[in-house]
Design a protein around this motif. Structure first.
Motif, PDB file in Angstrom:
ATOM      1  N   PRO A  93       0.817  -1.226   0.000  1.00  0.00           N
ATOM      2  CA  PRO A  93       0.000   0.000   0.000  1.00  0.00           C
ATOM      3  C   PRO A  93       0.850   1.275   0.000  1.00  0.00           C
ATOM      4  CG  PRO A  93      -0.838  -1.566   1.597  1.00  0.00           C
ATOM      5  CD  PRO A  93       0.491  -2.087   1.145  1.00  0.00           C
ATOM      6  N   LEU A  94       1.970   1.256   0.725  1.00  0.00           N
ATOM      7  CA  LEU A  94       2.822   2.439   0.738  1.00  0.00           C
ATOM      8  C   LEU A  94       3.440   2.696  -0.625  1.00  0.00           C
ATOM      9  CD1 LEU A  94       4.165   4.736   2.242  1.00  0.00           C
ATOM     10  CD2 LEU A  94       5.914   3.141   3.056  1.00  0.00           C
ATOM     11  N   ALA A  95       3.902   1.634  -1.284  1.00  0.00           N
ATOM     12  CA  ALA A  95       4.455   1.790  -2.630  1.00  0.00           C
ATOM     13  C   ALA A  95       3.383   2.277  -3.605  1.00  0.00           C
ATOM     14  CB  ALA A  95       5.052   0.467  -3.108  1.00  0.00           C
ATOM     15  N   TYR A  96       2.159   1.784  -3.440  1.00  0.00           N
ATOM     16  CA  TYR A  96       1.062   2.230  -4.312  1.00  0.00           C
ATOM     17  C   TYR A  96       0.765   3.706  -4.099  1.00  0.00           C
ATOM     18  CZ  TYR A  96      -3.558   2.519  -6.431  1.00  0.00           C
ATOM     19  OH  TYR A  96      -4.633   2.886  -7.201  1.00  0.00           O
ATOM     20  N   ALA A  97       0.755   4.131  -2.829  1.00  0.00           N
ATOM     21  CA  ALA A  97       0.515   5.554  -2.552  1.00  0.00           C
ATOM     22  C   ALA A  97       1.618   6.423  -3.148  1.00  0.00           C
ATOM     23  CB  ALA A  97       0.419   5.766  -1.041  1.00  0.00           C
ATOM     24  N   LEU A  98       2.872   5.979  -3.044  1.00  0.00           N
ATOM     25  CA  LEU A  98       3.984   6.737  -3.624  1.00  0.00           C
ATOM     26  C   LEU A  98       3.885   6.784  -5.145  1.00  0.00           C
ATOM     27  CD1 LEU A  98       6.969   5.449  -1.443  1.00  0.00           C
ATOM     28  CD2 LEU A  98       5.872   7.688  -1.322  1.00  0.00           C
ATOM     29  N   ALA A  99       3.430   5.674  -5.748  1.00  0.00           N
ATOM     30  CA  ALA A  99       3.349   5.622  -7.203  1.00  0.00           C
ATOM     31  C   ALA A  99       2.265   6.538  -7.755  1.00  0.00           C
ATOM     32  CB  ALA A  99       3.089   4.187  -7.666  1.00  0.00           C
ATOM     33  N   GLN A 100       1.277   6.900  -6.928  1.00  0.00           N
ATOM     34  CA  GLN A 100       0.211   7.789  -7.389  1.00  0.00           C
ATOM     35  C   GLN A 100       0.576   9.262  -7.265  1.00  0.00           C
ATOM     36  OE1 GLN A 100      -2.273   6.108  -8.899  1.00  0.00           O
ATOM     37  NE2 GLN A 100      -1.023   4.366  -8.245  1.00  0.00           N
ATOM     38  N   LEU A 101       1.654   9.558  -6.575  1.00  0.00           N
ATOM     39  CA  LEU A 101       2.065  10.949  -6.395  1.00  0.00           C
ATOM     40  C   LEU A 101       2.786  11.457  -7.639  1.00  0.00           C
ATOM     41  CD1 LEU A 101       3.488  10.771  -2.749  1.00  0.00           C
ATOM     42  CD2 LEU A 101       1.249  11.634  -3.452  1.00  0.00           C
ATOM     43  N   PRO A 102       2.828  12.777  -7.823  1.00  0.00           N
ATOM     44  CA  PRO A 102       3.661  13.331  -8.899  1.00  0.00           C
ATOM     45  C   PRO A 102       5.121  12.945  -8.694  1.00  0.00           C
ATOM     46  CG  PRO A 102       2.155  14.996  -8.033  1.00  0.00           C
ATOM     47  CD  PRO A 102       2.050  13.810  -7.123  1.00  0.00           C
TER      48      PRO A 102
END
Length: 293
Positions: A93-102
């Motif tokens: 989930p943390l990697a997914y959240a980072l991947a959605q950021l600019p």
């Protein structure tokens, strides 16, 4: 008739090229031979030396006959599997959240993921020992907030070992998963949405399968590294969580038995190679199935 001389010349050119490449790579091959092959060979040789100095299988026989060795291997794989599972639950989930950021903001947030690498592993382990002990900050805050009334046993057991190992191993899972997610073309998700898939369906049917290679690779890295962990189980486990590395250290430091320690190392190395071979087969099968859909 003219094809034969040309074919012979091409073979000679190919042989010269291979010889030149071998010459360029020989220093690296020599380094690998000295740094890896020879020590592993020496380890194998020591594992077959008995206590009397002769060739013997007594160290391997002892591992089969004594239950303590089986418990050590079971504990090692149990701790490694639990650590890997917790890292997957927290890291994906943390990697997914980072991947959605600019990209710029994601790069800044990645500093927090990489920050633990700037501190010694031993320092981080002892920091957790201070935080989790009975009079540590975690127990004090828990009692003050009314979460529990008595100090919890968070160190010198499996709980403390898992907390410390997850903290250390989490970046090794986040980095490959984040890289795989960044490489996914967002047009695939948009196409799924245009075809009527909701956000959840688009994630599970499109995004998640495409991120599996990174997730599998990160989980494999974490699991393999956990198999050889020594410092964290020794400090946070308090002698109650005995992994193979701790058993090897005991055989050498207390009993000065290099044969028994080498046999443990050889068995652990063999099991790791078997796991890597099995993982390579699973990854290849996963790619085939993915291509089929």
């Amino acid at each position: 008739m003219t094809d034969r001389p040309n074919a012979a010349g091409l073979r000679r050119d190919a042989a010269r090229e291979r010889l030149a490449l071998f010459g360029l790579g020989s220093p690296a091959l020599l380094l690998v031979l000295v740094a890896m092959v020879l020590p592993v060979g020496w380890l194998f040789w020591l594992s077959f030396l008995g206590d009397d100095g002769g060739l013997s299988l007594e160290h391997y026989r002892r591992m089969v006959e004594e239950p303590s060795y089986r418990r050590t291997f079971v504990t090692t794989f149990q701790v490694s599997l639990l650590t890997t599972g917790l890292c997957v639950l927290l890291g994906y989930p943390l990697a997914y959240a980072l991947a959605q950021l600019p990209p710029r903001l994601a790069n800044l947030c990645m500093i927090g993921v990489l920050l633990p690498f700037w501190t010694s592993l031993l320092v981080r382990t002892y920091a957790w020992l201070v935080l989790l002990q009975r009079q540590g900050l975690v127990n004090q805050w828990g009692i003050e907030l009314g979460l529990w009334t008595e100090p919890l046993a968070l160190v010198h057991n499996l709980n403390g070992t898992l907390i410390g190992m997850v903290h250390i191993m989490l970046p090794f899972l986040i980095l490959p998963v984040y890289g795989a997610m960044r490489a996914i073309d967002r047009d695939y998700v948009k196409a799924a949405a245009n075809l009527g898939a909701g956000p959840a369906a688009a994630f599970w049917k499109v995004f998640f399968p495409l991120s599996l290679p990174g997730l599998f690779g990160g989980a494999l890295i974490v699991f393999i590294l956990c198999l050889g962990f020594y410092v964290t189980p020794a400090v946070l486990g308090g002698g109650r969580v005995i992994m193979v590395s701790n058993r090897i250290a005991t055989d050498i430091e207390l009993f000065f038995n290099w044969g028994a320690a080498s046999a443990l190392g050889v068995v652990l190395l063999a099991l790791t190679l078997v796991l890597l071979w099995g993982a390579s087969r699973l990854v290849r099968l996963d790619r085939v199935l993915g291509a089929g859909h």
